[in-house]
Design a protein around this motif. Structure first.
Motif, PDB file in Angstrom:
ATOM      1  N   ALA A   9      34.180  10.566 -13.941  1.00 40.82           N
ATOM      2  CA  ALA A   9      34.567   9.167 -13.724  1.00 40.82           C
ATOM      3  C   ALA A   9      34.858   8.894 -12.253  1.00 40.82           C
ATOM      4  N   GLU A 114      26.260  -1.053 -17.127  1.00 31.46           N
ATOM      5  CA  GLU A 114      27.126   0.101 -17.397  1.00 31.46           C
ATOM      6  C   GLU A 114      28.326   0.191 -16.459  1.00 31.46           C
ATOM      7  N   THR A 117      31.822   0.956 -17.758  1.00 31.44           N
ATOM      8  CA  THR A 117      31.936   2.297 -18.337  1.00 31.44           C
ATOM      9  C   THR A 117      31.790   3.372 -17.257  1.00 31.44           C
ATOM     10  N   GLY A 120      28.659   5.068 -17.867  1.00 30.61           N
ATOM     11  CA  GLY A 120      28.632   5.860 -19.087  1.00 30.61           C
ATOM     12  C   GLY A 120      29.603   7.032 -19.123  1.00 30.61           C
ATOM     13  N   THR A 121      30.430   7.194 -18.120  1.00 30.16           N
ATOM     14  CA  THR A 121      31.363   8.327 -18.103  1.00 30.16           C
ATOM     15  C   THR A 121      32.629   8.067 -18.912  1.00 30.16           C
ATOM     16  N   VAL A 122      32.979   6.787 -19.132  1.00 30.54           N
ATOM     17  CA  VAL A 122      34.178   6.419 -19.889  1.00 30.54           C
ATOM     18  C   VAL A 122      33.839   5.294 -20.865  1.00 30.54           C
ATOM     19  N   LEU A 123      34.735   5.014 -21.785  1.00 34.99           N
ATOM     20  CA  LEU A 123      34.545   3.881 -22.694  1.00 34.99           C
ATOM     21  C   LEU A 123      34.734   2.565 -21.951  1.00 34.99           C
ATOM     22  N   TRP A 124      35.742   2.511 -21.095  1.00 34.32           N
ATOM     23  CA  TRP A 124      35.965   1.346 -20.251  1.00 34.32           C
ATOM     24  C   TRP A 124      36.824   1.711 -19.051  1.00 34.32           C
ATOM     25  N   CYS A 150      41.334   3.886 -17.048  1.00 32.95           N
ATOM     26  CA  CYS A 150      40.154   4.244 -17.841  1.00 32.95           C
ATOM     27  C   CYS A 150      40.561   4.804 -19.207  1.00 32.95           C
ATOM     28  N   ALA A 152      38.497   7.306 -22.119  1.00 31.73           N
ATOM     29  CA  ALA A 152      37.296   8.089 -22.407  1.00 31.73           C
ATOM     30  C   ALA A 152      37.473   8.775 -23.758  1.00 31.73           C
TER      31      ALA A 152
END
Length: 154
Positions: A9, A114, A117, A120-124, A150, A152
């Motif tokens: 992240a 993305e 995220t 794409g490394t975390v949900l938000w 963040c 994840a």
């Protein structure tokens, strides 16, 4: 087995900020750096003045069965603007422009769906807190310590 999304992240946040058109010409630094009075504008990722940690994290089980975990973490960041004159309002306004560009870079767009995220490394991820600092030091300097929070799934 992956034990944390923090390294990925932080790397993605650095990539996103270095690619953000609104931050062209701004020095984006990974972690702490000694003060460079010649730098006019910079953003440090993973460091704040006086912060206890570069990243603070917690983990808990996602649900029954303990197969996945949720990881929540806060990335400490710092934006700084300095000038050789005495007009504090110029650097104060500029540091808020810098942090506004960070916030905009973390929002989803057609070009960067993305971004929230962290690619794409975390949900938000989103900007959640800030503290303004101002000083007279061979001119004027304003700094805004801010946090990117963040979540994840690991």
């Amino acid at each position: 087995m992956e034990t944390s999304r923090v390294p990925a992240a932080v790397a993605a946040l650095l990539d996103i900020l270095r690619a953000a058109p609104a931050l062209a010409g701004v020095r984006i630094v990974d972690g702490p750096e000694s003060t460079n009075a010649s730098e006019r504008d910079m953003i440090l990722v993973g460091w704040q003045p006086g912060a206890d940690a570069a990243v603070a994290l917690t983990q808990s089980f996602n649900g029954a069965g303990a197969r996945t975990r949720d990881e929540d973490f806060d990335i400490s960041c710092y934006a700084e603007s300095r000038r050789g004159d005495k007009d504090m309002s110029v650097v104060r306004d500029r540091v808020f422009v810098l942090v506004g560009a960070v916030e905009a870079a973390l929002r989803a767009t057609n070009e960067a769906p993305e971004a929230p995220t962290l690619n794409g490394t975390v949900l938000w991820a989103h900007l959640t807190a800030g503290n303004l600092q101002q000083a007279q030091a061979e001119g004027v300097v304003a700094g805004l310590a801010f946090t990117v929070s963040c979540r994840a799934r690991i």
